[in-house]
Structures are given as structure tokens and as C-alpha cells.
Design a protein around this motif. Structure first.
Motif, short mmCIF file in Angstrom:
data_model
loop_
_atom_site.label_atom_id
_atom_site.label_comp_id
_atom_site.label_asym_id
_atom_site.label_seq_id
_atom_site.Cartn_x
_atom_site.Cartn_y
_atom_site.Cartn_z
N GLU A 7 39.08 34.50 -1.46
CA GLU A 7 39.13 34.80 -2.87
C GLU A 7 38.69 36.23 -3.11
O GLU A 7 37.89 36.78 -2.38
CB GLU A 7 38.26 33.83 -3.67
CG GLU A 7 36.84 33.76 -3.18
CD GLU A 7 36.22 32.40 -3.43
OE1 GLU A 7 35.24 32.36 -4.18
OE2 GLU A 7 36.69 31.41 -2.88
N HIS A 8 39.25 36.86 -4.16
CA HIS A 8 38.87 38.22 -4.50
C HIS A 8 37.38 38.33 -4.79
O HIS A 8 36.78 39.37 -4.55
CB HIS A 8 39.65 38.68 -5.75
CG HIS A 8 40.96 39.31 -5.43
ND1 HIS A 8 41.99 38.59 -4.90
CD2 HIS A 8 41.41 40.58 -5.58
CE1 HIS A 8 43.04 39.39 -4.75
NE2 HIS A 8 42.71 40.60 -5.15
N LEU A 9 36.80 37.29 -5.35
CA LEU A 9 35.38 37.32 -5.64
C LEU A 9 34.57 37.37 -4.37
O LEU A 9 33.38 37.60 -4.39
CB LEU A 9 34.97 36.07 -6.43
CG LEU A 9 35.73 35.78 -7.72
CD1 LEU A 9 35.08 34.60 -8.41
CD2 LEU A 9 35.74 36.98 -8.64
N TYR A 424 39.62 33.69 -7.87
CA TYR A 424 38.38 33.06 -8.33
C TYR A 424 37.76 32.10 -7.33
O TYR A 424 36.64 31.64 -7.54
CB TYR A 424 38.64 32.31 -9.64
CG TYR A 424 38.93 33.21 -10.81
CD1 TYR A 424 37.89 33.70 -11.60
CD2 TYR A 424 40.23 33.56 -11.14
CE1 TYR A 424 38.15 34.52 -12.70
CE2 TYR A 424 40.49 34.38 -12.23
CZ TYR A 424 39.45 34.86 -13.00
OH TYR A 424 39.71 35.67 -14.08
N GLY A 425 38.46 31.79 -6.25
CA GLY A 425 37.97 30.78 -5.33
C GLY A 425 38.68 29.46 -5.55
O GLY A 425 39.62 29.36 -6.35
N PRO A 429 35.69 25.97 -12.73
CA PRO A 429 36.66 25.86 -13.82
C PRO A 429 37.71 26.96 -13.85
O PRO A 429 38.71 26.83 -14.55
CB PRO A 429 35.77 25.93 -15.07
CG PRO A 429 34.55 26.68 -14.63
CD PRO A 429 34.32 26.25 -13.21
N MET A 430 37.50 28.06 -13.11
CA MET A 430 38.47 29.15 -13.11
C MET A 430 39.34 29.18 -11.86
O MET A 430 40.13 30.11 -11.68
CB MET A 430 37.75 30.49 -13.26
CG MET A 430 37.01 30.66 -14.56
SD MET A 430 36.21 32.30 -14.65
CE MET A 430 35.50 32.23 -16.30
N ILE A 439 40.25 42.24 -12.06
CA ILE A 439 39.71 41.05 -12.69
C ILE A 439 38.46 40.58 -11.94
O ILE A 439 37.44 40.23 -12.56
CB ILE A 439 40.77 39.93 -12.73
CG1 ILE A 439 42.00 40.39 -13.54
CG2 ILE A 439 40.19 38.66 -13.29
CD1 ILE A 439 41.69 40.77 -14.98
N SER A 440 38.52 40.57 -10.62
CA SER A 440 37.35 40.12 -9.86
C SER A 440 36.17 41.07 -10.08
O SER A 440 35.02 40.63 -10.18
CB SER A 440 37.69 40.03 -8.37
OG SER A 440 37.89 41.31 -7.79
#
Length: 470
Positions: A7-9, A424-425, A429-430, A439-440
Motif C-alpha cells: 500500500e502507498h501508506l 490505503y492498505g 474503512p478506506m 493522497i497517501s
């Protein structure tokens, strides 16, 4: 069989090697720049005052020291990463070059150079361990932090026969992919941070076609002066400021299914429901996908003398932009045969294809047609890895999700690595939302850290897409 999730996060590049080498499932990841968020030194004496005030002097610090600490104290020592002993042993032969620039030079409070160099060290160490296993070769790894830093800018620095991306001849080859007209200033500037009615900041995003975002805001292309970018920015700013941030977040993501996010501060993200779901996870989580009918796959037998770690591995790359394509690019660099699935009926980021497709082969398929699906089915039968970088659930709806891919692997009697990368992973909830590097950076608080570093009371997306390349 293996399901790999990035994920980007969190991060992506090094963990692909973890999966290919260990046969484990990667559930989620965490960004190294969040693990090491504060830089305690001055960058350069010539930087403007906001830069200087944001840092405390520590003249003995070097990029190499920071990278070494992240590599050895975070990556190698993190038990939850499940690193094989062979990798830890090979790490003794990995060093950081002192010939590279030692003083930090990126204008940021985050350790971009250090984290990139540390991840390259892990990737190279994995490659070294694989080379020892496959070819009984021992060699040393020397990481140049300058090269690792430039890697974060590779999509902009790429050359074609010495020509830059701005060269008319080169541009004419990729402009045809701009099916959403995102090179037009009015659409390009849709992707930006703007103030909201409730005093917050919202990162609007046009993706590869800003039509839905314009519709959401009640705007049309004709509302903008195409020759004046300042007026375009002001038009967007005025319109976004008419709405509360929560409304924009809901409308963009849940109604129009376009990327966008409220710019959170780090503590806000960690306290949010999404932050609680994934924010404290380690770099990546590993879980084996057990199928007793499928024994572990041996490395392919090779007759060539190139001795590249992933030679003989076949990967299908179904992804766009930077993050997921970088996973496949690195796999190709280490010897894998990578086939990228393109679609000439969908928009793409043309300039990024030049760097992102290095080392790959390319086939154009429309997976919404029977013919396109049949070709992918045939490719999948012989593949070792499938990389999914699309919006969460998109490949499932096309019939090529993990369940189908693993059933193909089971029927052919050979395992498969299925890689999923999103913003978001894969929990919280996202998890279903689409997203980008910007966004990340905004949802995790990186943009606020950057803005405060610049002496501003507003979020600023870092110029360097570090979260794409992590």
C-alpha cells in the motif's frame, strides 16, 4: 501459493523480493519515513531560513549513518518481517559507499535518501542471498546513496537515446495515452491541495480523467482561462472553499469514486479509524498460503551465465503509474521476464511509461473482451507472479482476482505469487478507495510535516514521490 499486498501508506519495492524469496503472504506495510520522521541536522547553509529553522544542527550526521541504522536496526532486526537467516547472513556483505555525498541535500524533514538507500540495501541483500542459493556465488553489495536518491526521481530523469521526455519526438510517442486530457492546465490543476469551507485542506485529484471531479464541483472545461494558470488555481480554490471537507471526502470517494482526501496531521491519522487499522503495522506482515497439494517450487534451472537472482521467473504486470510498475521494474532488473498488460482504450500516464516499462515486454489487451481475457488466461497458466496495481476489486470484477488465479495454480500443479498494491492498505474503512502518492502523503500527515518544514501553516505535498518508490 502467495498473496502479496502493498500500500502507498506503507511501501512496496523491497517486499516483492521478500515474497518471491520466502513464499509468504504480505498483508500490509508501513512507511520507513514514518518510522524515522525527524531529521536532526542542517541540510545546507545556503538554504532559506524556513529550512534552517526546521532543523537542529548535528554536523556529524551523514546519510550513510542514517541508512545504515534503518537497514540494520529496523529492517534486519524486525522479527515480524520474517527475514530468512540467509538474508541476515548476506547482510554482513552489504555496505554503504562513503564516496557518495554525506550531507543531506533533499529539502525535506523526512529521510528520503536514507530510507531509499536502506531499502536498496535490503533488496540487494535479498538478491545476494538468492544468488548464493541458486548459483553458489558469494559477492559483496555496496549501496551508493546518491544513486538511491536519484532513483526517487527516475521517472523525470529518464532519457531515450539521449533525449529528455520534453523532446517533441519523444512526447509524440506518449501523448496518445492522455485520453483524459490531463495535459490541459484546467484538468491538470484539478489535482492539487485547496482550502475548504470548514478551515481544513483537501487534496482534490483528477486521476487520469478529471471529468468526474469537475462534475462533482459543478465545473466545466469552459469555465477556465486556459492561458492563465493562476486564474485556474483561484477558480478551483474558490469552488472547493464552498464545501466542507467531510462532504468533499465522501462525495469524491464514495459517490464519484475519484481519489481525494482531507489533509490530516500525523497524530490525526494515527487516531483515525484507518490509522488504527494499519498505522501501527510493521513494514509488512507475512502469512503463508498453505496448499498441501502444491509443494514448494524450485528455482528454474538456467543455462545462461548472467547469474541474475530472478532469472527464469515470469511475471505478469497489470498496473499503471509508478508504485506497482516499480515492483515489476525491479523484478525485471533482477532478471525476471516481465510482461506488462496495456490497454489502448484506457487513459494512462504516458510520460511515466518510459521509465516504468524499462526491462519489460508489453502486450495490449482489453480485459473486458473475450479475446483479451483469453490471452491473459493463457499467459497466467505459465506465470510465476501476477501483479495487480489497479483499484481494489477491479481485477476481481474482471474475473482475475486471487481466487481465480490460485485455482489456476492449483490445477496446473504449480504455485503462484499474487501481488496486490493499493493506496490505503487492505483493511480499515478506506481500504476500498483508490489513491495516489499525493493522497497517501496527505492522509498520513506527510504533507503537513512538509508544509511546517517550509515554515507554512498549510500542507504541501513533497516534490519527490517517495511513497511511490518505497
Amino acid at each position: 501459493m502467495i498473496l502479496v499486498r502493498f500500500e502507498h501508506l506503507e511501501g512496496n519495492c523491497c517486499a516483492s523480493f521478500v515474497a518471491l524469496a520466502t513464499g509468504l503472504e504480505i498483508i500490509s506495510c508501513r512507511p520507513l519515513t514514518r518510522l524515522w520522521p525527524t531529521v536532526s541536522y542542517n541540510i545546507r547553509s545556503f538554504l532559506p531560513k524556513p529550512f534552517q529553522l526546521a532543523m537542529s544542527a548535528s554536523p556529524s550526521y551523514t546519510i550513510q549513518q542514517g541508512a545504515e541504522e534503518i537497514f540494520r536496526s529496523v529492517l534486519l532486526e524486525h522479527d515480524s518481517l520474517g527475514l530468512p537467516e540467509e538474508v541476515k547472513e548476506a547482510a554482513a556483505r552489504t555496505t554503504f559507499s562513503n564516496d557518495a555525498i554525506s550531507d543531506p541535500y533533499f529539502p525535506t524533514c523526512l529521510k528520503f535518501s536514507e530510507s531509499s538507500a536502506a531499502l536498496w540495501a535490503l533488496v540487494a541483500t535479498y538478491g545476494n542471498a538468492i544468488t548464493k542459493t541458486r548459483y553458489d556465488l558469494e559477492q559483496n553489495v555496496v549501496i551508493n546513496s546518491d544513486a538511491a536518491s536519484l532513483f526517487l526521481l527516475s521517472s523525470a530523469l529518464v532519457r531515450v537515446n539521449g533525449k529528455t521526455l520534453q523532446d517533441p519526438e519523444i512526447a509524440s510517442r506518449y501523448m496518445r495515452y492522455d485520453r483524459g486530457g490531463m495535459m490541459q492546465p484546467s484538468r491538470r490543476l484539478c489535482t492539487n491541495i485547496y482550502p475548504t469551507k470548514d478551515g481544513r485542506w483537501f487534496h482534490l485529484h483528477g486521476s487520469m480523467d478529471a471529468t468526474k471531479t469537475l462534475t462533482m464541483l459543478g465545473l466545466q472545461d469552459g469555465d477556465f482561462d486556459p492561458k492563465d494558470e493562476e486564474k485556474i488555481i483561484q477558480k478551483y480554490s474558490d469552488r472547493v472553499s464552498e464545501f466542507d471537507s467531510d462532504w468533499l471526502d465522501l462525495e469524491a470517494n464514495e459517490h464519484y469514486r475519484q481519489a481525494g482526501t482531507i489533509c490530516l496531521k500525523p497524530e490525526e491519522y494515527l487516531e483515525s479509524e484507518q490509522g488504527r487499522a494499519v498505522g501501527r503495522d510493521p513494514l509488512f506482515l507475512l502469512q503463508e498460503q498453505a496448499h498441501t497439494s502444491l509443494p514448494p517450487c524450485p528455482w528454474p534451472q538456467m543455462t545462461s551465465k548472467s547469474y541474475r537472482p530472478l532469472e527464469g521467473i515470469k511475471m505478469i504486470d497489470i498496473s499503471r503509474v509508478i508504485a506497482a510498475p516499480t515492483i515489476a521494474k525491479l523484478a525485471a532488473l533482477f532478471g525476471a521476464t516481465v510482461i506488462r498488460i496495456s490497454c489502448d482504450t484506457q487513459p494512462d500516464m504516458g510520460p511515466l511509461l518510459v521509465d516504468g516499462n524499462l526491462g519489460k515486454r508489453d502486450v495490449t489487451l482489453n480485459l473486458k473482451t473475450d479475446q483479451g481475457r483469453k490471452v491473459l488466461e493463457d499467459l497466467l497458466v505459465d506465470a510465476d507472479v501476477l501483479l495487480d496495481g489497479y483499484r481494489p476489486g477491479a481485477l476481481d470484477r474482471l474475473g482475475f482476482g486471487p481466487a481465480y488465479a490460485f485455482e489456476v495454480a492449483k490445477r496446473r500443479g504449480k504455485g503462484l505469487v499474487y501481488i496486490q498494491e493499493n493506496c490505503y492498505g487492505h483493511k480499515g474503512p478506506m481500504a476500498h478507495r483508490s489513491g495516489w502518492q499525493q493522497i497517501s502523503d496527505c492522509v498520513t500527515g506527510v504533507s503537513w510535516l512538509m508544509g511546517e518544514f517550509l515554515g507554512l501553516n498549510e500542507p504541501v505535498v513533497p516534490l519527490i514521490p517517495n511513497s511511490d518508490y518505497q
